[in-house]
Design a protein around this motif. Structure first.
Motif, PDB file in Angstrom:
ATOM      1  N   LEU A 277       0.742  -1.132   0.035  1.00 34.52           N
ATOM      2  CA  LEU A 277      -0.111   0.068  -0.124  1.00 34.52           C
ATOM      3  C   LEU A 277       1.006   1.337   0.057  1.00 34.52           C
ATOM      4  CD1 LEU A 277      -2.766  -1.147   2.733  1.00 34.52           C
ATOM      5  CD2 LEU A 277      -2.939  -0.951   0.298  1.00 34.52           C
ATOM      6  N   ILE A 278       0.587   2.222  -0.807  1.00 30.20           N
ATOM      7  CA  ILE A 278       1.251   3.245  -0.921  1.00 30.20           C
ATOM      8  C   ILE A 278       0.368   4.430  -0.957  1.00 30.20           C
ATOM      9  CG2 ILE A 278       2.890   4.857  -2.532  1.00 30.20           C
ATOM     10  CD1 ILE A 278       3.889   2.448  -3.887  1.00 30.20           C
ATOM     11  N   ARG A 279       0.571   5.363  -0.044  1.00 31.65           N
ATOM     12  CA  ARG A 279      -0.178   6.465   0.428  1.00 31.65           C
ATOM     13  C   ARG A 279      -0.221   7.630  -0.856  1.00 31.65           C
ATOM     14  NH1 ARG A 279      -2.708   8.109   4.827  1.00 31.65           N
ATOM     15  NH2 ARG A 279      -1.208   6.513   6.290  1.00 31.65           N
ATOM     16  N   MET A 280      -1.512   7.871  -1.346  1.00 26.13           N
ATOM     17  CA  MET A 280      -1.733   8.822  -2.485  1.00 26.13           C
ATOM     18  C   MET A 280      -1.911  10.365  -1.838  1.00 26.13           C
ATOM     19  SD  MET A 280      -1.089   7.212  -5.460  1.00 26.13           S
ATOM     20  CE  MET A 280       0.325   6.671  -4.428  1.00 26.13           C
ATOM     21  N   ILE A 281      -1.721  11.309  -2.874  1.00 27.63           N
ATOM     22  CA  ILE A 281      -2.346  12.511  -2.734  1.00 27.63           C
ATOM     23  C   ILE A 281      -3.546  12.761  -3.610  1.00 27.63           C
ATOM     24  CG2 ILE A 281       0.114  13.367  -1.953  1.00 27.63           C
ATOM     25  CD1 ILE A 281       0.258  14.728  -4.700  1.00 27.63           C
ATOM     26  N   ASN A 282      -4.087  13.948  -3.326  1.00 30.85           N
ATOM     27  CA  ASN A 282      -5.315  14.242  -4.208  1.00 30.85           C
ATOM     28  C   ASN A 282      -4.848  15.487  -5.235  1.00 30.85           C
ATOM     29  OD1 ASN A 282      -7.171  12.307  -2.871  1.00 30.85           O
ATOM     30  ND2 ASN A 282      -7.734  13.857  -1.753  1.00 30.85           N
ATOM     31  N   SER A 283      -5.066  14.899  -6.428  1.00 28.36           N
ATOM     32  CA  SER A 283      -4.553  15.869  -7.506  1.00 28.36           C
ATOM     33  C   SER A 283      -5.015  15.509  -8.664  1.00 28.36           C
ATOM     34  CB  SER A 283      -2.954  15.825  -7.498  1.00 28.36           C
ATOM     35  OG  SER A 283      -2.618  16.953  -8.824  1.00 28.36           O
ATOM     36  N   ALA A 284      -5.877  16.580  -9.347  1.00 30.25           N
ATOM     37  CA  ALA A 284      -6.432  16.396 -10.783  1.00 30.25           C
ATOM     38  C   ALA A 284      -5.407  16.125 -11.729  1.00 30.25           C
ATOM     39  CB  ALA A 284      -7.366  17.427 -10.903  1.00 30.25           C
ATOM     40  N   SER A 285      -4.408  17.065 -11.598  1.00 31.59           N
ATOM     41  CA  SER A 285      -3.393  16.894 -12.600  1.00 31.59           C
ATOM     42  C   SER A 285      -2.262  15.792 -12.326  1.00 31.59           C
ATOM     43  CB  SER A 285      -2.585  18.002 -12.582  1.00 31.59           C
ATOM     44  OG  SER A 285      -2.048  18.464 -11.307  1.00 31.59           O
ATOM     45  N   GLY A 286      -1.591  15.056 -13.192  1.00 34.46           N
ATOM     46  CA  GLY A 286      -0.674  14.124 -13.031  1.00 34.46           C
ATOM     47  C   GLY A 286       0.254  14.292 -12.178  1.00 34.46           C
ATOM     48  N   PHE A 287       0.602  13.340 -11.187  1.00 36.43           N
ATOM     49  CA  PHE A 287       1.852  13.641 -10.198  1.00 36.43           C
ATOM     50  C   PHE A 287       2.548  12.177 -10.372  1.00 36.43           C
ATOM     51  CE2 PHE A 287      -1.588  12.061  -7.604  1.00 36.43           C
ATOM     52  CZ  PHE A 287      -0.967  11.011  -7.045  1.00 36.43           C
ATOM     53  N   PRO A 288       3.955  12.126  -9.965  1.00 41.39           N
ATOM     54  CA  PRO A 288       4.701  11.167 -10.188  1.00 41.39           C
ATOM     55  C   PRO A 288       4.719  10.196  -8.855  1.00 41.39           C
ATOM     56  CG  PRO A 288       6.205  13.027  -9.950  1.00 41.39           C
ATOM     57  CD  PRO A 288       4.535  13.456  -9.910  1.00 41.39           C
ATOM     58  N   VAL A 289       4.647   8.880  -9.197  1.00 42.25           N
ATOM     59  CA  VAL A 289       5.048   7.993  -8.286  1.00 42.25           C
ATOM     60  C   VAL A 289       6.208   6.908  -8.717  1.00 42.25           C
ATOM     61  CG1 VAL A 289       4.156   5.870  -6.679  1.00 42.25           C
ATOM     62  CG2 VAL A 289       2.422   7.863  -7.383  1.00 42.25           C
ATOM     63  N   GLU A 290       7.134   7.011  -7.596  1.00 44.73           N
ATOM     64  CA  GLU A 290       8.516   5.892  -8.175  1.00 44.73           C
ATOM     65  C   GLU A 290       8.685   5.099  -7.220  1.00 44.73           C
ATOM     66  OE1 GLU A 290      13.169   6.735  -7.826  1.00 44.73           O
ATOM     67  OE2 GLU A 290      11.914   8.290  -9.304  1.00 44.73           O
ATOM     68  N   LEU A 291       8.575   3.785  -7.500  1.00 47.33           N
ATOM     69  CA  LEU A 291       8.957   2.757  -6.475  1.00 47.33           C
ATOM     70  C   LEU A 291      10.253   1.765  -7.256  1.00 47.33           C
ATOM     71  CD1 LEU A 291       7.793   0.439  -4.453  1.00 47.33           C
ATOM     72  CD2 LEU A 291       6.588  -0.544  -6.350  1.00 47.33           C
ATOM     73  N   VAL A 292      11.168   1.588  -6.207  1.00 45.66           N
ATOM     74  CA  VAL A 292      12.105   0.706  -6.634  1.00 45.66           C
ATOM     75  C   VAL A 292      11.952  -0.720  -5.708  1.00 45.66           C
ATOM     76  CG1 VAL A 292      14.610   0.270  -6.575  1.00 45.66           C
ATOM     77  CG2 VAL A 292      13.661   2.263  -7.229  1.00 45.66           C
ATOM     78  N   TYR A 293      12.023  -1.878  -6.408  1.00 48.06           N
ATOM     79  CA  TYR A 293      12.003  -3.085  -5.588  1.00 48.06           C
ATOM     80  C   TYR A 293      12.954  -4.073  -6.320  1.00 48.06           C
ATOM     81  CZ  TYR A 293       8.850  -5.065  -9.372  1.00 48.06           C
ATOM     82  OH  TYR A 293       8.377  -5.174 -10.483  1.00 48.06           O
ATOM     83  N   ALA A 294      13.333  -4.945  -5.546  1.00 46.54           N
ATOM     84  CA  ALA A 294      14.197  -6.006  -5.859  1.00 46.54           C
ATOM     85  C   ALA A 294      13.408  -7.360  -5.840  1.00 46.54           C
ATOM     86  CB  ALA A 294      15.574  -6.134  -4.925  1.00 46.54           C
ATOM     87  N   THR A 295      13.761  -8.200  -6.801  1.00 44.25           N
ATOM     88  CA  THR A 295      13.241  -9.728  -6.822  1.00 44.25           C
ATOM     89  C   THR A 295      14.346 -10.575  -6.966  1.00 44.25           C
ATOM     90  OG1 THR A 295      11.435  -8.803  -7.875  1.00 44.25           O
ATOM     91  CG2 THR A 295      11.593 -11.257  -7.909  1.00 44.25           C
ATOM     92  N   ARG A 296      14.297 -11.745  -6.067  1.00 42.60           N
ATOM     93  CA  ARG A 296      15.100 -12.805  -6.120  1.00 42.60           C
ATOM     94  C   ARG A 296      15.026 -13.600  -7.339  1.00 42.60           C
ATOM     95  NH1 ARG A 296      20.180 -12.310  -4.501  1.00 42.60           N
ATOM     96  NH2 ARG A 296      20.499 -11.089  -2.642  1.00 42.60           N
ATOM     97  N   VAL A 297      15.706 -14.147  -8.019  1.00 43.43           N
ATOM     98  CA  VAL A 297      15.188 -14.995  -9.334  1.00 43.43           C
ATOM     99  C   VAL A 297      16.495 -15.920  -9.239  1.00 43.43           C
ATOM    100  CG1 VAL A 297      14.378 -13.273 -10.785  1.00 43.43           C
ATOM    101  CG2 VAL A 297      16.708 -13.478 -10.696  1.00 43.43           C
ATOM    102  N   GLU A 298      16.508 -16.971 -10.270  1.00 42.01           N
ATOM    103  CA  GLU A 298      17.682 -17.748 -10.341  1.00 42.01           C
ATOM    104  C   GLU A 298      18.759 -17.245 -10.960  1.00 42.01           C
ATOM    105  OE1 GLU A 298      17.884 -21.052  -9.491  1.00 42.01           O
ATOM    106  OE2 GLU A 298      15.909 -20.904  -8.487  1.00 42.01           O
ATOM    107  N   PRO A 299      20.127 -17.471 -10.663  1.00 43.04           N
ATOM    108  CA  PRO A 299      21.404 -16.933 -11.269  1.00 43.04           C
ATOM    109  C   PRO A 299      21.468 -17.271 -12.904  1.00 43.04           C
ATOM    110  CG  PRO A 299      21.820 -18.008  -9.164  1.00 43.04           C
ATOM    111  CD  PRO A 299      20.474 -18.386  -9.569  1.00 43.04           C
TER     112      PRO A 299
END
Length: 258
Positions: free
Chosen positions: A134-156
């Motif tokens: 869950l990512i808390r949002m702001i209220n805005s009729a014009s577009g605003f940026p949301v940036e998320l960085v995440y890491a996923t473990r995969v097979e070498p």
């Protein structure tokens, strides 16, 4: 709720245009006048019967992601780091709910340029399996940026094998999704299947070298807690790009196999 007022029966009444009502009468009410009648005599008494029908209202979208751009970098030793950039418009939603791939760890979240602390949807203090973020949002009729960085473990990654991945699934309508994927240089890659459109692939893209260990140092403090900082994900390796309109509205998650 929206109501319809069909007339079932009138006696001793004549329909009157609402615009013909006296202004003093119109000013006495704050609600709109729907019907008006006039009568001349009250004997026999006037009679008006209305049938009221309540119509079920239709929910409309109050938040949308106009464009989602994902960039995923794979390392040889089994780490896939993804940066997700969303352009969001929101009028009432409190949170963006995002279902991440399995074995994923959130490294940073920024909303409209400010650091945000995400939460797991199931309310656990530890990361439960397949929990949504869950990512808390702001209220805005014009577009605003949301940036998320995440890491996923995969097979070498070796010189033979298969790489498969899927996109996160936001609970808002995503108009356009673009996914840039960078795989280690050296092997020959071929797209085996995807439910997205392949916009380009197989090109070499140079950047600074990167390893899973260097990423771990970025994503962790010495005490093991995540930092509220921007993490720069390099663009290096063999480059593929996919895109699709309304990708998260499909019954199956957006994915590829290489």
């Amino acid at each position: 709720q929206t109501c319809a007022l069909p007339i079932s029966r009138t006696e001793q009444l004549s329909p009157l245009d609402i615009n013909e009502l006296p202004q003093q009468l119109v000013l006495k009410t704050t609600t709109p006048i729907l019907l008006a009648y006039r009568y001349v005599r009250a004997d026999p008494p006037v009679h008006l019967a209305l049938s009221i029908t309540r119509h079920r209202e239709i929910d409309v979208q109050v938040a949308t992601i106009e464009k989602a751009h994902y960039k995923t970098l794979y390392t040889r030793d089994g780490l896939a780091v993804t940066t997700a950039h969303f352009t969001v418009r929101n009028s009432r939603r409190q949170f963006l709910r995002l279902a991440l791939p399995e074995e994923s760890e959130v490294w940073s979240v920024f909303v409209d340029g400010r650091s945000e602390k995400p939460a797991f949807a199931r309310g656990s203090s530890e990361q439960p399996a397949n929990a949504a973020v869950l990512i808390r949002m702001i209220n805005s009729a014009s577009g605003f940026p949301v940036e998320l960085v995440y890491a996923t473990r995969v097979e070498p990654l070796d010189f033979t094998g298969t790489v498969s991945a899927r996109l996160p699934r936001p609970d808002m309508i995503v108009t356009e999704s673009v996914w840039s994927v960078y795989l280690p240089a050296g092997p020959h890659y071929r797209v085996l299947g995807s439910n997205l459109d392949l916009a380009g692939g197989g090109r070499a893209h140079r950047g600074r070298p990167v390893s899973a260990e260097s990423f771990q140092r970025l994503g962790q403090r010495s005490d093991g807690q995540s930092q509220a900082l921007r993490i720069d994900v390099p663009s290096r390796g063999t480059f593929f790009t996919f895109n699709k309109l309304y990708a998260n509205q499909s019954p199956e998650p957006a994915q590829f196999r290489i």
